[in-house]
Design a protein around this motif. Structure first.
Motif, mmCIF file in Angstrom:
data_model
loop_
_atom_site.group_PDB
_atom_site.id
_atom_site.type_symbol
_atom_site.label_atom_id
_atom_site.label_comp_id
_atom_site.label_asym_id
_atom_site.label_seq_id
_atom_site.Cartn_x
_atom_site.Cartn_y
_atom_site.Cartn_z
ATOM 1 N N LYS A 109 74.016 32.569 32.468
ATOM 2 C CA LYS A 109 73.960 31.110 32.628
ATOM 3 C C LYS A 109 72.987 30.734 33.738
ATOM 4 C CE LYS A 109 78.608 30.111 31.026
ATOM 5 N NZ LYS A 109 79.967 29.735 31.430
ATOM 6 N N GLU A 110 73.037 31.465 34.843
ATOM 7 C CA GLU A 110 72.141 31.187 35.960
ATOM 8 C C GLU A 110 70.682 31.401 35.556
ATOM 9 O OE1 GLU A 110 71.284 32.965 40.372
ATOM 10 O OE2 GLU A 110 73.344 32.988 39.645
ATOM 11 N N ALA A 111 70.427 32.487 34.847
ATOM 12 C CA ALA A 111 69.060 32.763 34.389
ATOM 13 C C ALA A 111 68.604 31.682 33.418
ATOM 14 C CB ALA A 111 68.986 34.135 33.736
ATOM 15 N N GLY A 112 69.492 31.272 32.528
ATOM 16 C CA GLY A 112 69.142 30.220 31.576
ATOM 17 C C GLY A 112 68.834 28.910 32.273
ATOM 18 N N SER A 113 69.605 28.593 33.319
ATOM 19 C CA SER A 113 69.371 27.373 34.077
ATOM 20 C C SER A 113 68.024 27.424 34.786
ATOM 21 C CB SER A 113 70.497 27.181 35.087
ATOM 22 O OG SER A 113 70.241 26.070 35.900
ATOM 23 N N MET A 114 67.704 28.571 35.366
ATOM 24 C CA MET A 114 66.419 28.718 36.054
ATOM 25 C C MET A 114 65.259 28.575 35.075
ATOM 26 S SD MET A 114 67.393 31.832 38.676
ATOM 27 C CE MET A 114 65.759 32.458 38.675
ATOM 28 N N ILE A 115 65.389 29.169 33.910
ATOM 29 C CA ILE A 115 64.331 29.085 32.899
ATOM 30 C C ILE A 115 64.165 27.646 32.439
ATOM 31 C CG2 ILE A 115 63.719 29.752 30.548
ATOM 32 C CD1 ILE A 115 65.010 32.497 31.205
ATOM 33 N N LYS A 116 65.297 26.949 32.220
ATOM 34 C CA LYS A 116 65.233 25.555 31.783
ATOM 35 C C LYS A 116 64.527 24.694 32.828
ATOM 36 C CE LYS A 116 68.194 22.147 32.115
ATOM 37 N NZ LYS A 116 69.388 21.597 32.508
#
Length: 178
Positions: A109-116
């Motif tokens: 989730k954290e990685a996805g948020s950073m990518i977004k």
């Protein structure tokens, strides 16, 4: 060196044995092609030269044609379940489990948020650049500079401001009681 040259040939022939069920009628054609590859390999000092010779002599094209003609004999592999790799395969270590545990879930989730956030920032930046370019194309450089940079875009204004600031400092220093 002969062992190394056999690996050059095996790189190509392993494709045939791994992905195709070569029928007995095509086996002589495969063997003849492999023998020609061995003859070329015997005369080559390194793999780069070997590959170039295969291309120059048309053996690479012949090999590609052979693979195309063997297409009806392609080995069908059993379908793998989604999210799993066969045990011992090189991809096994890179497959995520279908249901991540809590640590993996929060990390994903954290990685996805950073990518977004990164994608949104890049899109905004690209939008601003495109808008500035469109305004500059329509209005011309001087007018669009005035819109984007204000009065500092007018020649002489930044210098006049600096002179005014300098004058105020000098005036204040002269009028201060000592």
């Amino acid at each position: 060196m002969e062992n190394e040259k056999e690996r050059w040939i095996a790189t190509r022939t392993d494709i045939l044995s791994t992905y195709y069920q070569v029928p007995p009628t095509e086996q002589p054609r495969v063997d003849a092609l492999v023998n020609r590859m061995r003859q070329v390999a015997a005369a080559c000092p390194d793999q780069g030269t070997f590959e170039m010779q295969l291309m120059q002599q048309g053996i690479s094209n012949e090999f590609n044609s052979l693979m195309a003609s063997l297409a009806p004999y392609y080995k069908q592999s059993a379908p793998q379940p989604v999210g799993n790799a066969p045990a011992g395969s090189p991809d096994e270590a890179y497959v995520y489990p279908t249901q991540p545990n809590d640590d993996q879930g929060s990390l994903l989730k954290e990685a996805g948020s950073m990518i977004k956030d990164e994608v949104v920032s890049d899109a905004k930046h690209l939008g601003r650049r495109t808008a500035r370019r469109a305004v500059r194309d329509v209005l011309g450089d001087q007018v669009s500079d005035l819109l984007f940079y204000g009065t500092d875009a007018i020649p002489g204004v930044p210098e006049a401001r600096m002179g005014r600031s300098l004058w105020r400092r000098m005036k204040d220093s002269l009028t201060k009681p000592k």
